[in-house]
Design a protein around this motif. Structure first.
Motif, PDB file in Angstrom:
ATOM      1  N   ASP A  46       2.416   4.655  21.636  1.00 42.42           N
ATOM      2  CA  ASP A  46       3.651   3.879  21.779  1.00 42.42           C
ATOM      3  C   ASP A  46       3.561   3.069  23.058  1.00 42.42           C
ATOM      4  O   ASP A  46       2.997   3.534  24.063  1.00 42.42           O
ATOM      5  CB  ASP A  46       4.869   4.804  21.868  1.00 42.42           C
ATOM      6  N   SER A  47       4.130   1.876  23.030  1.00 45.25           N
ATOM      7  CA  SER A  47       4.107   1.023  24.215  1.00 45.25           C
ATOM      8  C   SER A  47       5.384   0.200  24.261  1.00 45.25           C
ATOM      9  O   SER A  47       5.905  -0.215  23.226  1.00 45.25           O
ATOM     10  CB  SER A  47       2.878   0.108  24.172  1.00 45.25           C
ATOM     11  N   LYS A  48       5.872  -0.028  25.469  1.00 45.23           N
ATOM     12  CA  LYS A  48       7.101  -0.800  25.660  1.00 45.23           C
ATOM     13  C   LYS A  48       6.976  -1.587  26.969  1.00 45.23           C
ATOM     14  O   LYS A  48       6.476  -1.070  27.972  1.00 45.23           O
ATOM     15  CB  LYS A  48       8.299   0.138  25.734  1.00 45.23           C
ATOM     16  N   ALA A  49       7.405  -2.854  26.932  1.00 42.58           N
ATOM     17  CA  ALA A  49       7.391  -3.690  28.131  1.00 42.58           C
ATOM     18  C   ALA A  49       8.408  -4.811  27.936  1.00 42.58           C
ATOM     19  O   ALA A  49       9.077  -4.880  26.896  1.00 42.58           O
ATOM     20  CB  ALA A  49       5.996  -4.257  28.374  1.00 42.58           C
ATOM     21  N   GLN A 104      -5.029  -1.215  26.642  1.00 41.74           N
ATOM     22  CA  GLN A 104      -5.791  -0.696  27.780  1.00 41.74           C
ATOM     23  C   GLN A 104      -5.897   0.833  27.732  1.00 41.74           C
ATOM     24  O   GLN A 104      -6.967   1.395  28.011  1.00 41.74           O
ATOM     25  CB  GLN A 104      -5.171  -1.147  29.107  1.00 41.74           C
ATOM     26  N   LYS A 105      -4.814   1.501  27.380  1.00 41.55           N
ATOM     27  CA  LYS A 105      -4.846   2.969  27.294  1.00 41.55           C
ATOM     28  C   LYS A 105      -5.764   3.439  26.161  1.00 41.55           C
ATOM     29  O   LYS A 105      -6.534   4.388  26.326  1.00 41.55           O
ATOM     30  CB  LYS A 105      -3.433   3.520  27.113  1.00 41.55           C
ATOM     31  N   LEU A 106      -5.699   2.760  25.015  1.00 42.17           N
ATOM     32  CA  LEU A 106      -6.580   3.126  23.903  1.00 42.17           C
ATOM     33  C   LEU A 106      -8.040   2.810  24.228  1.00 42.17           C
ATOM     34  O   LEU A 106      -8.938   3.570  23.858  1.00 42.17           O
ATOM     35  CB  LEU A 106      -6.156   2.399  22.619  1.00 42.17           C
ATOM     36  N   PHE A 107      -8.264   1.716  24.943  1.00 43.07           N
ATOM     37  CA  PHE A 107      -9.636   1.363  25.314  1.00 43.07           C
ATOM     38  C   PHE A 107     -10.229   2.422  26.248  1.00 43.07           C
ATOM     39  O   PHE A 107     -11.399   2.788  26.112  1.00 43.07           O
ATOM     40  CB  PHE A 107      -9.702  -0.028  25.955  1.00 43.07           C
ATOM     41  N   LYS A 108      -9.410   2.938  27.176  1.00 35.05           N
ATOM     42  CA  LYS A 108      -9.885   4.029  28.044  1.00 35.05           C
ATOM     43  C   LYS A 108     -10.246   5.256  27.205  1.00 35.05           C
ATOM     44  O   LYS A 108     -11.261   5.906  27.435  1.00 35.05           O
ATOM     45  CB  LYS A 108      -8.825   4.396  29.082  1.00 35.05           C
TER      46      LYS A 108
END
Length: 186
Positions: free
Chosen positions: A33-36, A48-52
């Motif tokens: 989940d992502s929110k901005a 970016q989190k999934l790439f890490k």
């Protein structure tokens, strides 16, 4: 020299100038989940989190190949209206075939879930270029218009699928997916 990026396997059921109907095989995804403040920022943060995670920042320290598409789950900004997207999204990377038996476990500080999707029928609309929010929303509208009332699909959400690295400038592939409604009587 160049390797093909792995993606979900599917069969084209029918095709028109505006969309394809596809049958996807079961698949596995790492989802966060992502929110901005903007869709671009939310997508970037989730990516970016999934790439890490796929680069080895997981409990096993295991790296996996990048797959395509990067899938983003969207809901309309206002109920029933695709004039904007909600700023809360889900970003997903497909788990490569070679790791589906035992995908690496996300670290405790990474709220990534591993999800198995069943065989799924979708309506997909392809388009090129760099996809900004306004462009994706226009493509959502075009897919809805092309499907009309003849083709039933699940409403209230869609998927944006991006297939290319930001470094690719020409020949980019993006898609909007609606999930076909396969319930009885539809």
């Amino acid at each position: 020299m160049f390797t093909k990026t792995e993606g979900p396997k599917y069969t084209v059921i029918s095709s028109s100038k505006d969309f394809e109907e596809r049958q996807y095989e079961p698949c596995m995804w790492a989802v966060i989940d992502s929110k901005a403040d903007t869709i671009k920022e939310a997508t970037s943060a989730g990516f970016q989190k999934l790439f890490k995670y796929i680069s080895g920042t997981n409990k096993e320290g295991l790296s996996m190949s990048m797959t395509a598409p990067v899938m983003v789950y969207h809901e309309p900004g206002e109920v029933g209206s695709w004039k904007s997207f909600k700023k809360e999204i889900k970003v997903g990377f497909m788990i490569p075939d070679e790791h589906r038996e035992k995908p690496p476990s996300p670290n405790d500080d990474m709220p990534i879930t591993i999800r198995q999707t069943p065989s799924t029928r979708v309506y997909a609309r392809k388009y090129g270029g760099f996809s900004k929010e306004e462009v994706a929303l226009a493509e959502v509208a075009k897919l809805g218009e092309a499907l009309g009332t003849e083709h039933k699909y699940k409403t209230g959400f869609c998927y944006f699928c991006g297939y290319d690295s930001p470094m690719k400038v020409i020949g980019r592939r993006n898609e909007i997916w609606f999930i076909k409604d396969t319930t009885e009587g539809s």
